[in-house]
Scaffold this motif. Sequence first.
Motif, PDB file in Angstrom:
ATOM      1  N   ALA A 392       0.833  -1.202   0.000  1.00  0.00           N
ATOM      2  CA  ALA A 392       0.000   0.000   0.000  1.00  0.00           C
ATOM      3  C   ALA A 392       0.864   1.246   0.000  1.00  0.00           C
ATOM      4  CB  ALA A 392      -0.934  -0.018   1.206  1.00  0.00           C
ATOM      5  N   VAL A 393       1.925   1.170   0.826  1.00  0.00           N
ATOM      6  CA  VAL A 393       2.820   2.338   0.867  1.00  0.00           C
ATOM      7  C   VAL A 393       3.480   2.549  -0.488  1.00  0.00           C
ATOM      8  CG1 VAL A 393       4.934   3.224   1.894  1.00  0.00           C
ATOM      9  CG2 VAL A 393       3.210   2.151   3.332  1.00  0.00           C
ATOM     10  N   GLU A 394       3.939   1.475  -1.140  1.00  0.00           N
ATOM     11  CA  GLU A 394       4.610   1.593  -2.422  1.00  0.00           C
ATOM     12  C   GLU A 394       3.644   2.080  -3.500  1.00  0.00           C
ATOM     13  OE1 GLU A 394       7.739   1.287  -3.319  1.00  0.00           O
ATOM     14  OE2 GLU A 394       8.275   1.037  -1.205  1.00  0.00           O
ATOM     15  N   THR A 395       2.422   1.575  -3.458  1.00  0.00           N
ATOM     16  CA  THR A 395       1.430   2.005  -4.456  1.00  0.00           C
ATOM     17  C   THR A 395       1.172   3.489  -4.359  1.00  0.00           C
ATOM     18  OG1 THR A 395       0.399  -0.167  -4.415  1.00  0.00           O
ATOM     19  CG2 THR A 395      -0.921   1.673  -5.267  1.00  0.00           C
ATOM     20  N   VAL A 396       0.988   3.942  -3.127  1.00  0.00           N
ATOM     21  CA  VAL A 396       0.760   5.378  -2.939  1.00  0.00           C
ATOM     22  C   VAL A 396       1.957   6.170  -3.432  1.00  0.00           C
ATOM     23  CG1 VAL A 396       0.433   7.172  -1.198  1.00  0.00           C
ATOM     24  CG2 VAL A 396      -0.837   5.029  -1.039  1.00  0.00           C
ATOM     25  N   ARG A 397       3.153   5.670  -3.111  1.00  0.00           N
ATOM     26  CA  ARG A 397       4.349   6.389  -3.529  1.00  0.00           C
ATOM     27  C   ARG A 397       4.449   6.446  -5.049  1.00  0.00           C
ATOM     28  NH1 ARG A 397       9.325   5.296  -5.109  1.00  0.00           N
ATOM     29  NH2 ARG A 397       8.977   3.059  -4.972  1.00  0.00           N
ATOM     30  N   LEU A 398       4.164   5.305  -5.710  1.00  0.00           N
ATOM     31  CA  LEU A 398       4.250   5.287  -7.159  1.00  0.00           C
ATOM     32  C   LEU A 398       3.170   6.148  -7.813  1.00  0.00           C
ATOM     33  CD1 LEU A 398       5.039   1.518  -7.744  1.00  0.00           C
ATOM     34  CD2 LEU A 398       6.595   3.451  -8.032  1.00  0.00           C
ATOM     35  N   ARG A 399       1.974   6.155  -7.203  1.00  0.00           N
ATOM     36  CA  ARG A 399       0.886   6.936  -7.777  1.00  0.00           C
ATOM     37  C   ARG A 399       1.181   8.435  -7.688  1.00  0.00           C
ATOM     38  NH1 ARG A 399      -2.227   3.727 -10.991  1.00  0.00           N
ATOM     39  NH2 ARG A 399      -2.992   1.881  -9.854  1.00  0.00           N
ATOM     40  N   THR A 400       1.818   8.780  -6.643  1.00  0.00           N
ATOM     41  CA  THR A 400       2.079  10.221  -6.434  1.00  0.00           C
ATOM     42  C   THR A 400       3.382  10.658  -7.103  1.00  0.00           C
ATOM     43  OG1 THR A 400       3.171   9.713  -4.322  1.00  0.00           O
ATOM     44  CG2 THR A 400       0.815  10.249  -4.276  1.00  0.00           C
ATOM     45  N   HIS A 401       4.158   9.737  -7.582  1.00  0.00           N
ATOM     46  CA  HIS A 401       5.417  10.087  -8.227  1.00  0.00           C
ATOM     47  C   HIS A 401       5.159  10.557  -9.667  1.00  0.00           C
ATOM     48  CE1 HIS A 401       9.529   9.580  -9.762  1.00  0.00           C
ATOM     49  NE2 HIS A 401       9.902   9.726  -8.492  1.00  0.00           N
ATOM     50  N   GLU A 402       6.043  11.355 -10.209  1.00  0.00           N
ATOM     51  CA  GLU A 402       5.916  11.838 -11.607  1.00  0.00           C
ATOM     52  C   GLU A 402       5.930  10.648 -12.543  1.00  0.00           C
ATOM     53  OE1 GLU A 402       8.197  14.730 -14.830  1.00  0.00           O
ATOM     54  OE2 GLU A 402       8.881  14.610 -12.731  1.00  0.00           O
ATOM     55  N   PRO A 403       4.962  10.570 -13.478  1.00  0.00           N
ATOM     56  CA  PRO A 403       4.840   9.381 -14.327  1.00  0.00           C
ATOM     57  C   PRO A 403       6.070   9.196 -15.214  1.00  0.00           C
ATOM     58  CG  PRO A 403       3.428  11.140 -15.128  1.00  0.00           C
ATOM     59  CD  PRO A 403       3.938  11.602 -13.811  1.00  0.00           C
ATOM     60  N   ALA A 404       6.396   7.905 -15.405  1.00  0.00           N
ATOM     61  CA  ALA A 404       7.543   7.575 -16.264  1.00  0.00           C
ATOM     62  C   ALA A 404       7.160   7.710 -17.735  1.00  0.00           C
ATOM     63  CB  ALA A 404       7.979   6.141 -15.955  1.00  0.00           C
ATOM     64  N   ARG A 405       8.180   7.794 -18.608  1.00  0.00           N
ATOM     65  CA  ARG A 405       7.969   7.965 -20.060  1.00  0.00           C
ATOM     66  C   ARG A 405       8.558   6.776 -20.783  1.00  0.00           C
ATOM     67  NH1 ARG A 405       4.211  11.902 -21.021  1.00  0.00           N
ATOM     68  NH2 ARG A 405       4.473  13.557 -19.430  1.00  0.00           N
ATOM     69  N   CYS A 406       7.865   6.397 -21.881  1.00  0.00           N
ATOM     70  CA  CYS A 406       8.348   5.306 -22.718  1.00  0.00           C
ATOM     71  C   CYS A 406       9.612   5.758 -23.420  1.00  0.00           C
ATOM     72  CB  CYS A 406       7.280   4.904 -23.735  1.00  0.00           C
ATOM     73  SG  CYS A 406       7.855   3.587 -24.875  1.00  0.00           S
ATOM     74  N   GLU A 407      10.593   4.909 -23.442  1.00  0.00           N
ATOM     75  CA  GLU A 407      11.854   5.235 -24.092  1.00  0.00           C
ATOM     76  C   GLU A 407      11.715   5.308 -25.610  1.00  0.00           C
ATOM     77  OE1 GLU A 407      14.729   2.388 -22.915  1.00  0.00           O
ATOM     78  OE2 GLU A 407      14.619   2.843 -20.767  1.00  0.00           O
ATOM     79  N   SER A 408      10.649   4.738 -26.133  1.00  0.00           N
ATOM     80  CA  SER A 408      10.474   4.706 -27.596  1.00  0.00           C
ATOM     81  C   SER A 408       9.654   5.886 -28.097  1.00  0.00           C
ATOM     82  CB  SER A 408       9.818   3.382 -28.005  1.00  0.00           C
ATOM     83  OG  SER A 408       9.564   3.356 -29.389  1.00  0.00           O
ATOM     84  N   CYS A 409       8.490   6.096 -27.433  1.00  0.00           N
ATOM     85  CA  CYS A 409       7.598   7.133 -27.956  1.00  0.00           C
ATOM     86  C   CYS A 409       7.341   8.248 -26.967  1.00  0.00           C
ATOM     87  CB  CYS A 409       6.268   6.525 -28.411  1.00  0.00           C
ATOM     88  SG  CYS A 409       5.350   5.784 -27.022  1.00  0.00           S
ATOM     89  N   SER A 410       8.014   8.183 -25.807  1.00  0.00           N
ATOM     90  CA  SER A 410       7.893   9.202 -24.753  1.00  0.00           C
ATOM     91  C   SER A 410       6.491   9.318 -24.204  1.00  0.00           C
ATOM     92  CB  SER A 410       8.342  10.565 -25.279  1.00  0.00           C
ATOM     93  OG  SER A 410       9.696  10.508 -25.681  1.00  0.00           O
ATOM     94  N   SER A 411       5.657   8.305 -24.371  1.00  0.00           N
ATOM     95  CA  SER A 411       4.298   8.319 -23.808  1.00  0.00           C
ATOM     96  C   SER A 411       4.387   8.064 -22.288  1.00  0.00           C
ATOM     97  CB  SER A 411       3.440   7.242 -24.466  1.00  0.00           C
ATOM     98  OG  SER A 411       3.336   7.479 -25.834  1.00  0.00           O
ATOM     99  N   ALA A 412       3.427   8.633 -21.577  1.00  0.00           N
ATOM    100  CA  ALA A 412       3.354   8.395 -20.127  1.00  0.00           C
ATOM    101  C   ALA A 412       3.045   6.920 -19.855  1.00  0.00           C
ATOM    102  CB  ALA A 412       2.279   9.289 -19.488  1.00  0.00           C
ATOM    103  N   LEU A 413       3.693   6.407 -18.844  1.00  0.00           N
ATOM    104  CA  LEU A 413       3.545   4.983 -18.505  1.00  0.00           C
ATOM    105  C   LEU A 413       2.947   4.814 -17.112  1.00  0.00           C
ATOM    106  CD1 LEU A 413       6.979   3.599 -19.759  1.00  0.00           C
ATOM    107  CD2 LEU A 413       4.755   3.488 -20.918  1.00  0.00           C
ATOM    108  N   ASP A 414       2.152   3.792 -17.015  1.00  0.00           N
ATOM    109  CA  ASP A 414       1.650   3.363 -15.671  1.00  0.00           C
ATOM    110  C   ASP A 414       2.827   2.708 -14.936  1.00  0.00           C
ATOM    111  OD1 ASP A 414       0.520   1.857 -13.489  1.00  0.00           O
ATOM    112  OD2 ASP A 414      -1.430   2.019 -14.483  1.00  0.00           O
ATOM    113  N   PRO A 415       3.016   3.079 -13.719  1.00  0.00           N
ATOM    114  CA  PRO A 415       4.172   2.481 -12.990  1.00  0.00           C
ATOM    115  C   PRO A 415       4.128   0.978 -12.945  1.00  0.00           C
ATOM    116  CG  PRO A 415       3.278   4.344 -11.779  1.00  0.00           C
ATOM    117  CD  PRO A 415       2.325   4.091 -12.899  1.00  0.00           C
TER     118      PRO A 415
END
Length: 495
Positions: A392-415
């Motif tokens: 739960a702690v990790e999920t909250v941390r990942l949800r609140t963190h700046e979303p990652a980007r795809c290395e190929s198309c720079s699209s936002a990624l779900d953690p």
Amino acid sequence: MGRRSALLIATYDYQDAGLRQLAAPAHDAEALATVLRDPEIAGFDVTTLVNKPLQQVGEAIGDFYRERRRDDLTLLYFTGHGLKDDDGRLYLAMTNTRRDSLLFTGLSAEQIDRAMEGCSSRQKVLILDCCYSGAFPAGHLAKADTAVHTLERFQGRGRTVLTASDSTQYSFEGGQAHGEAVQSVFTRYLVAGLRDGSADLDGDGDITLDELYSYVHDRVVEERPQQRPKKQDNVEGRTVIARNINWTLPVHLRNAIASPIAKDRLGALDGLAHLHRVGNEAVRGVVQEEVRRLADDDSKVVSAAAVERLRSSGSAPAVPVATVLRDARTEAAAVLTRAEAEAARIRKAAVEHGATLIAAARANANEEADHILQRARAEAEHLLGQARAQAAVETVRLRTHEPARCESCSSALDPLDTFCGECGFSLLGNEAGQQQPPPGEERLHYFEIARRGYDPDQVARYLATPKEQRGPIPTFDLVRRGYNRAQVDEHIRQS
């Protein structure tokens, strides 16, 4: 065994007219001689002198005490008149004794004392049933005068002296002063106690001088309270004067032997052992016969104890070999039976004890396993709770963190994605170095499908359906995959 000799002197016929004529003494001596001579009772070599003169009596007494051995038993008995001179010296009156010349015609106590002193025997018995001149109680003849001091005149080692009365009392003769066959009170009980064995006071089959005196004393005093017999002795051990020919087992032992109770019969063996130890030869013979009978008793305890008594006395009966073998076989069979029964009991107890131990071990093992399982479950629950909290702690941390980007198309990624939803680029790495096909062109990784909560079969059917035939993906599924609202709308428009 030493010789047993008796000299009996009785004087009742006196030449001196002043001495009274007594009817009793001859009968006293005859009755006593008969019982002493009987080999079954006393077995004495008896010499009797009746109405003999001084010289003959003196020579007989000298010969009687001469050449005796230490273990010989001598008995001197006198019944008749006893006289004192003016100086108080005691004389026994013979048939020729004269009162006015006692020194030369009477048998002095001093002479008898000196003869006894010179005898080697250590068992010398003197019995005096004398009548001394003096008072005459009504209905009786006096047999003692006062101040005679009889016992004092016959002191010495190895002697026993019995007198009809002491120095201050009288000896009596029964009712008639003149007559026939009237015996002296004192001697009458001497004869009775020996003849019928009633003087055997301790019941051991022997009559000792102590027992004889006690028996006579009690009966004389009971019949003639004025008369008090006396005794003095200076001997070692006891002097057996006769055997009790009428001896039988004591009543209490006969009752115990005949008792139907084994404990009583067993107790009788102790009394029989005592009689065997203290009794004479005849008594021991009767005792041995009774013990042999008890050796065949129905009770094994009584029988075994009786056999042991016989063995200890050295008179165990001879038993035939066949009987010994038969008894041994019987005893061996009994021992084997008892051993088998004991072994069966031990085995049963062992099985019962083993079953108890096994049940206890199982109960302990189950209890221990329950405890271990409870502890494991508690530990698993604890670890699972910790993991859930951490997730739960990790999920909250990942949800609140700046979303990652795809290395190929720079699209936002779900953690939580492993592939780019726009270009299909593998976020876990591609071994071939090639770009993954776009979404919809190939199945998602099974792990991703399961991790995201979709039904794998449903997704597989959806992907296997041609694109033109697919229905729109539900909005909540797209949102659930982590797409934003604009991407969801674009997806819907393209579909």
